[in-house]
Scaffold this motif. Structure first.
Motif, short mmCIF file in Angstrom:
data_model
loop_
_atom_site.label_atom_id
_atom_site.label_comp_id
_atom_site.label_asym_id
_atom_site.label_seq_id
_atom_site.Cartn_x
_atom_site.Cartn_y
_atom_site.Cartn_z
N ALA A 323 4.00 -20.64 15.15
CA ALA A 323 4.18 -22.03 15.59
C ALA A 323 4.85 -22.14 16.96
O ALA A 323 4.62 -23.12 17.67
CB ALA A 323 5.00 -22.79 14.54
N VAL A 324 5.67 -21.15 17.31
CA VAL A 324 6.37 -21.26 18.61
C VAL A 324 5.79 -20.32 19.66
O VAL A 324 6.34 -20.21 20.76
CB VAL A 324 7.89 -21.00 18.46
CG1 VAL A 324 8.52 -22.02 17.54
CG2 VAL A 324 8.14 -19.59 17.96
N THR A 325 4.71 -19.62 19.32
CA THR A 325 4.08 -18.78 20.35
C THR A 325 3.31 -19.69 21.30
O THR A 325 3.13 -20.88 21.04
CB THR A 325 3.09 -17.77 19.72
OG1 THR A 325 2.12 -18.53 18.96
CG2 THR A 325 3.78 -16.79 18.81
N GLU A 326 2.83 -19.08 22.40
CA GLU A 326 2.06 -19.86 23.38
C GLU A 326 0.74 -20.37 22.80
O GLU A 326 0.43 -21.54 22.85
CB GLU A 326 1.74 -18.95 24.56
CG GLU A 326 2.30 -19.39 25.89
CD GLU A 326 2.06 -18.30 26.89
OE1 GLU A 326 1.05 -18.40 27.62
OE2 GLU A 326 2.84 -17.34 26.92
N HIS A 327 -0.04 -19.43 22.19
CA HIS A 327 -1.40 -19.79 21.75
C HIS A 327 -1.55 -19.86 20.24
O HIS A 327 -2.65 -20.13 19.76
CB HIS A 327 -2.41 -18.76 22.28
CG HIS A 327 -2.30 -18.54 23.74
ND1 HIS A 327 -2.50 -19.54 24.66
CD2 HIS A 327 -1.97 -17.43 24.44
CE1 HIS A 327 -2.30 -19.05 25.87
NE2 HIS A 327 -1.97 -17.78 25.77
N GLY A 328 -0.50 -19.56 19.49
CA GLY A 328 -0.59 -19.62 18.04
C GLY A 328 -1.04 -18.30 17.42
O GLY A 328 -1.36 -17.34 18.13
N ILE A 329 -1.04 -18.26 16.09
CA ILE A 329 -1.44 -17.05 15.37
C ILE A 329 -2.53 -17.41 14.36
O ILE A 329 -2.45 -18.42 13.67
CB ILE A 329 -0.22 -16.40 14.68
CG1 ILE A 329 0.60 -15.64 15.73
CG2 ILE A 329 -0.65 -15.46 13.55
CD1 ILE A 329 1.78 -14.86 15.21
N VAL A 330 -3.58 -16.57 14.36
CA VAL A 330 -4.67 -16.73 13.39
C VAL A 330 -4.62 -15.53 12.45
O VAL A 330 -4.48 -14.39 12.91
CB VAL A 330 -6.04 -16.77 14.11
CG1 VAL A 330 -7.18 -16.86 13.09
CG2 VAL A 330 -6.09 -17.94 15.08
N VAL A 331 -4.69 -15.79 11.14
CA VAL A 331 -4.72 -14.70 10.16
C VAL A 331 -6.05 -14.77 9.42
O VAL A 331 -6.39 -15.81 8.85
CB VAL A 331 -3.56 -14.83 9.14
CG1 VAL A 331 -3.60 -13.69 8.13
CG2 VAL A 331 -2.21 -14.87 9.86
N ARG A 332 -6.80 -13.66 9.45
CA ARG A 332 -8.09 -13.60 8.73
C ARG A 332 -8.08 -12.45 7.72
O ARG A 332 -7.24 -11.58 7.81
CB ARG A 332 -9.24 -13.32 9.72
CG ARG A 332 -9.41 -14.39 10.76
CD ARG A 332 -10.78 -14.24 11.47
NE ARG A 332 -10.86 -15.21 12.55
CZ ARG A 332 -10.89 -14.91 13.85
NH1 ARG A 332 -10.91 -13.64 14.25
NH2 ARG A 332 -10.94 -15.87 14.76
N ARG A 344 0.34 -17.30 -1.30
CA ARG A 344 1.13 -17.44 -0.06
C ARG A 344 0.43 -18.27 1.00
O ARG A 344 1.09 -18.85 1.87
CB ARG A 344 1.53 -16.06 0.49
CG ARG A 344 2.63 -15.44 -0.33
CD ARG A 344 3.20 -14.17 0.26
NE ARG A 344 4.29 -13.69 -0.59
CZ ARG A 344 4.65 -12.42 -0.71
NH1 ARG A 344 3.99 -11.48 -0.05
NH2 ARG A 344 5.66 -12.08 -1.49
N ILE A 345 -0.89 -18.36 0.96
CA ILE A 345 -1.57 -19.23 1.93
C ILE A 345 -1.13 -20.67 1.65
O ILE A 345 -0.78 -21.43 2.55
CB ILE A 345 -3.09 -19.05 1.88
CG1 ILE A 345 -3.44 -17.63 2.36
CG2 ILE A 345 -3.82 -20.12 2.73
CD1 ILE A 345 -4.90 -17.26 2.29
N ALA A 346 -1.10 -21.02 0.36
CA ALA A 346 -0.72 -22.38 -0.03
C ALA A 346 0.76 -22.64 0.23
O ALA A 346 1.12 -23.71 0.75
CB ALA A 346 -1.04 -22.60 -1.50
N VAL A 359 -0.98 -26.80 10.62
CA VAL A 359 -1.49 -25.52 10.12
C VAL A 359 -2.83 -25.78 9.43
O VAL A 359 -3.01 -26.81 8.79
CB VAL A 359 -0.48 -24.86 9.14
CG1 VAL A 359 -0.02 -25.82 8.06
CG2 VAL A 359 -1.03 -23.59 8.49
N GLU A 360 -3.77 -24.84 9.61
CA GLU A 360 -5.05 -24.95 8.89
C GLU A 360 -5.14 -23.79 7.93
O GLU A 360 -5.09 -22.63 8.36
CB GLU A 360 -6.20 -24.80 9.87
CG GLU A 360 -6.63 -26.06 10.54
CD GLU A 360 -7.60 -25.72 11.66
OE1 GLU A 360 -8.48 -24.84 11.47
OE2 GLU A 360 -7.42 -26.31 12.73
N ALA A 361 -5.26 -24.10 6.64
CA ALA A 361 -5.41 -23.03 5.64
C ALA A 361 -6.88 -22.89 5.29
O ALA A 361 -7.60 -23.88 5.22
CB ALA A 361 -4.60 -23.38 4.39
N CYS A 362 -7.36 -21.68 5.09
CA CYS A 362 -8.73 -21.48 4.61
C CYS A 362 -8.68 -20.46 3.47
O CYS A 362 -7.61 -19.91 3.18
CB CYS A 362 -9.65 -21.07 5.75
SG CYS A 362 -9.19 -19.54 6.50
#
Ligand code: S3P
Length: 426
Positions: A323-332, A344-346, A359-362
């Motif tokens: 959340a505080v990084t420049e471009h964000g983090i994506v986890v796949r 933990r995603i929820a 945040v977008e959860a998938c």
């Protein structure tokens, strides 16, 4: 128990970590079936590893605790005895899954279960290979604890892991210690190799090369004097704290740096984080070193494929950092997160949402855009130790005090977490 966490201006000082949870479990279980008395220094004080000690005691190993040091008088491969009651694995997926491999090779019937969270976690991933080896296992609805394990003479199998899971790998290799012949486990995605290193340390006939691990049974293990390194997965929370809060400077000593775990440091460094490793050495077959971290801008990044499997326990902390990084983090590729101590995603998405973080959860991951701020909120561990710790760290960066509900969950892996946090946060 609720914990009130106030915002911090900086994080500084030195951190002492609990002994690595994964390694503590393995050392305790292998000590119990080794010949002679093992000493294990810096054994994890977390409730999970205490559950394992309770189980091996109930199976006849003699355990003595002296602060962070534990001695285990082993019973040899054939010497465990039927427990008087159902074994209690508490909250620990590692305890139930890895011990099942040992229970499958016994001449007696045993039952093992744990708390409400564990009762919802899938066990078919270990039941299938153990049945292939000749054990008989029954479970609630065919896949959930309690497990009833009828030990039998086992035969070696050649097994390809369908999920990237060090717990399943360990379960099969432990059963392989009791089986006639050479048991082979093939892992398409590399997972933590503490079991392979520990088995070598205890003198088992083991080889591990390019994702193919073989162990030959029946094995004879010898008691050892062992030291457990500090838990890198516990260090992760403090690394993220120091990166989140400006003017921070932290040293974390004696951290386990096993290459199957330390890609956390590569991932952080790859995003521009100021993280350095000093003074690497080897103890009880594992690499150990000191880590220094300073606050500074972090670019953000994508966690996917084999890297996700390696850092699966670090996702709660990394999502907060995102959340505080420049471009964000994506986890796949992280569907395994759905079947951890909580989904933990929820639980990550719920707590971030409460803090006003987008945040977008998938189904198998999440995306946390960068450049955001944390709003003060009432947060919940949902009974999950890593969620408690990750959101205590987020709370340090919030715009006001935050409450963490069921904060005591942290003691599953790190009983001194909040006192350590108070020492380094100002
Ligand atoms: C562990 C393996 C991982 C990890 C867990 C500990 C181990 O689980 O999440 O905290 O000690 O082998 P899986 O093997 O189920 O991925």
């Amino acid at each position: 128990m609720n914990e009130l966490i106030s915002p911090a201006r900086s994080i500084h000082g030195a951190v002492m970590l609990p002994g690595d949870k994964s390694i503590s479990h393995r050392f305790a279980m292998l000590s119990a079936i080794a010949e002679g008395t093992s000493t294990i220094r810096n054994y994890s004080g977390g409730a999970d590893c205490q559950s394992t000690l309770g189980c091996v005691e109930a199976l006849g190993a003699v355990v003595e605790r002296d602060g962070k040091d534990v001695t285990v008088r082993g019973r040899g491969l054939e010497g465990l005895r039927a427990p008087a009651a159902r074994l209690d694995a508490g909250n620990s997926g590692s305890a139930i899954r890895m011990l099942s491999g040992i229970l499958a090779g016994q001449k007696f019937i045993s039952e093992i279960a744990g708390d409400e969270s564990l009762a919802r976690r899938p066990m078919d991933r270990i039941m299938q290979p153990l049945a292939d080896m000749g054990a008989r296992i029954e479970a609630r609805e065919g896949r959930f604890p309690p497990l009833r394990i009828e030990g039998r003479p086992l035969h070696a199998i050649d097994y390809t892991l369908p999920v990237a899971s060090a717990q399943v790998k360990t379960c099969v290799l432990f059963a392989g210690l009791f089986a006639e012949g050479t048991t082979i486990v093939r892992e398409p995605v590399r997972t933590r190799d503490h079991t392979e290193l520990a088995l070598r340390e205890f003198g088992a006939d083991i080889s591990a090369r390019k994702g193919v691990i073989s162990v030959t049974g029946p094995a004879r293990l010898e008691a050892r004097e062992l030291v457990v390194p500090g838990d890198l997965s516990a260090a992760a929370f403090f690394l993220v704290a120091a990166l989140l809060i400006p003017d921070s400077n932290l040293v974390i000593s004696g951290v386990g740096l096993n290459p199957t775990r330390s890609s956390l440091l590569d991932f952080l460094a790859g995003m521009g984080a100021n993280v350095r490793v000093l003074d690497v050495r080897q103890e009880s077959g594992e690499l150990v070193g000191d880590i220094s971290v300073r606050s500074g801008p972090v670019r953000g990044g994508v966690l996917e494929g084999a890297m996700t499997a390696a850092l699966i326990d670090e996702v709660p902390a990394l999502a907060v950092l995102g959340a505080v990084t420049e471009h964000g983090i994506v986890v796949r590729d992280a569907s395994e997160l759905r079947v951890k101590e909580t989904d933990r995603i929820a639980t990550i998405a719920e707590n971030l949402g409460r803090m006003g973080v987008q945040v977008e959860a998938c189904p198998d991951g999440l995306r946390v855009p960068g450049g955001q701020r944390f709003r003060a909120a009432e947060l919940d561990s949902f009974g999950d130790h890593r969620i408690a710790m990750a959101f205590s760290i987020a709370a340090l960066a919030a715009d006001g005090p935050c409450t963490i509900r069921s904060a005591e969950a942290a003691s599953v892996s790190f009983p001194e977490f909040y006192s350590t946090l108070r020492q380094i946060a100002s």
